[in-house]
Design a protein around this motif. Structure first.
Motif, short mmCIF file in Angstrom:
data_model
loop_
_atom_site.label_atom_id
_atom_site.label_comp_id
_atom_site.label_asym_id
_atom_site.label_seq_id
_atom_site.Cartn_x
_atom_site.Cartn_y
_atom_site.Cartn_z
N PHE A 1 0.85 -0.96 -0.22
CA PHE A 1 -0.26 -0.33 0.22
C PHE A 1 0.69 1.73 -0.11
N LEU A 2 2.20 1.08 0.67
CA LEU A 2 2.55 2.19 0.71
C LEU A 2 3.63 2.75 -0.47
N PHE A 3 4.34 1.32 -0.80
CA PHE A 3 4.53 1.58 -2.09
C PHE A 3 3.66 2.50 -3.17
N VAL A 4 2.60 1.88 -3.41
CA VAL A 4 1.86 2.17 -4.04
C VAL A 4 0.81 3.89 -4.03
N VAL A 5 1.30 4.33 -2.82
CA VAL A 5 0.75 5.74 -2.51
C VAL A 5 2.07 6.85 -3.08
#
Length: 368
Positions: free
Chosen positions: A36-40
């Motif tokens: 999730f953090l990588f996508v954000v």
């Protein structure tokens, strides 16, 4: 063998046992949080940084649609990874992910080389030399860090190897030959190489080799680390501005009033590709390497040597000898302050990087 060397070997043995354990089980992807953090970072922070890069580049008005698309595809993933590696919550997650590979340095090197090749595809240029240089430097630097851990080098030998890696990576930033083999939008070679090197350093020294004094943590920042970073520029401004104005190196008033958006755009670009990379080299690695190889009281020798090199690093950016001497001297003084911020900020690379970028921004818009 010293107590520190023994502790380091125990840590590395534990890391190898973890690696062996994970290699037997089912292949695991990143956790939901890490993904999730990588996508954000990839779809929000990365494009924001790319826009900052574009608008602070003197060629930005000449960029066409292909240039813009190429930058989003080749810069955003690297920016996302640069900051993801500094998020404490996903560090262990990333370590476990990379340890699943029999040759964990290979996928990282292929991943980084991929974004160089994507640029080649966009511009229909496939320089064999460029691809070879990118892949070779990635595999050499990351593999060296991995071998330090695998073969349990002593702490002293380990730091000596780190210093040699810096000597290999440093020319990539200021030697224009490296920019000439970058295939992508004009004027963006430095920024791409800076991201490339920062990721190599963060992965190699923080994730593979578990270097104790290498604190690459973007989030969370403690209140102390943030306060030290924000207050840090004040003594430097008070000390250097009067001397700089008297010497003619700094200029006041500014030739024009900057548009509001130019200031955050410059800060983001500088923080992402200048401050973090230079702090990685000079504070996190060179200063700590000197302290380890030649111990001195309170680490003063490491501060002096690292920042003498930091001053010399800035010499080529001025034409006359007088300006080079002034620029190098001011860079040395600034580097000493960044070293203090780095130390007071729990050896966190991002603390000194925040200070570094504030100083560069103030200088660029009001005293350059």
């Amino acid at each position: 063998m010293s107590h520190e060397d023994t502790s380091l070997l125990i840590e590395r043995n534990d890391a190898r046992e973890d690696e062996h354990h994970h290699s037997k089980g089912k292949f695991e992807m990143l956790s939901l949080t890490g993904t999730f953090l990588f996508v954000v970072l990839l779809f929000i922070w990365g494009p924001l940084c790319v826009l900052s890069f574009i608008y602070t580049n003197e060629n930005w008005g000449k960029y066409n649609t292909r240039d813009w698309v190429c930058m989003f595809f080749t810069f955003s993933p690297l920016i996302a990874l640069e900051f993801l590696l500094g998020i404490e919550r996903v560090k262990d997650d990333l370590k476990q992910f990379f340890r699943q590979f029999r040759l964990p340095t290979l996928p990282v090197s292929l991943f980084l080389t991929l974004f160089y090749i994507i640029s080649c595809v966009f511009y229909v240029q496939f320089p064999l030399l460029g691809v070879t240089v990118v892949f070779s430097i990635a595999i050499c630097s990351i593999t060296t860090n991995y071998m330090v851990q695998k073969y349990q080098m002593s702490r002293r030998d380990s730091f000596l190897v780190h210093g040699l890696i810096v000597l290999m990576l440093a020319p990539m930033l200021d030697f224009r030959w490296f920019e000439s083999i970058y295939v992508g939008p004009g004027g963006m070679g430095y920024d791409w190489w800076a991201l490339f090197i920062t990721i190599l350093g963060a992965l190699g020294w923080s994730h593979y080799d578990n270097l104790t004094n290498f604190n690459y943590r973007f989030w969370p920042l403690s209140i102390k680390e943030l306060c030290v970073a924000l207050v840090g520029p004040l003594p430097l401004i008070i000390l250097i501005v009067p001397i700089g104005l008297l010497s003619g190196f700094l200029h006041w008033p500014p030739s024009r009033t900057p548009v509001f958006w130019e200031i955050p755009a410059f800060y983001i670009e500088n923080f992402t590709t200048v401050a973090i990379t230079e702090e990685l080299f000079f504070r996190a690695i060179i200063m700590n390497t000197v302290d380890e190889l030649i111990p001195s009281r309170r680490g003063w020798l490491g501060v002096i040597i690292a920042n003498v090199l930091f001053g010399i690093w800035h010499f080529p950016r001025r034409a006359s000898i007088g300006d080079q001497a002034l620029y190098g001297t001011f860079a040395f003084i600034a580097g000493c302050l960044y070293s203090i911020v780095y130390t007071l900020g729990n050896n966190n690379l991002f603390s000194s990087s925040i200070t570094h970028s504030i100083v560069d921004t103030v200088w660029a818009f009001w005293f350059s």
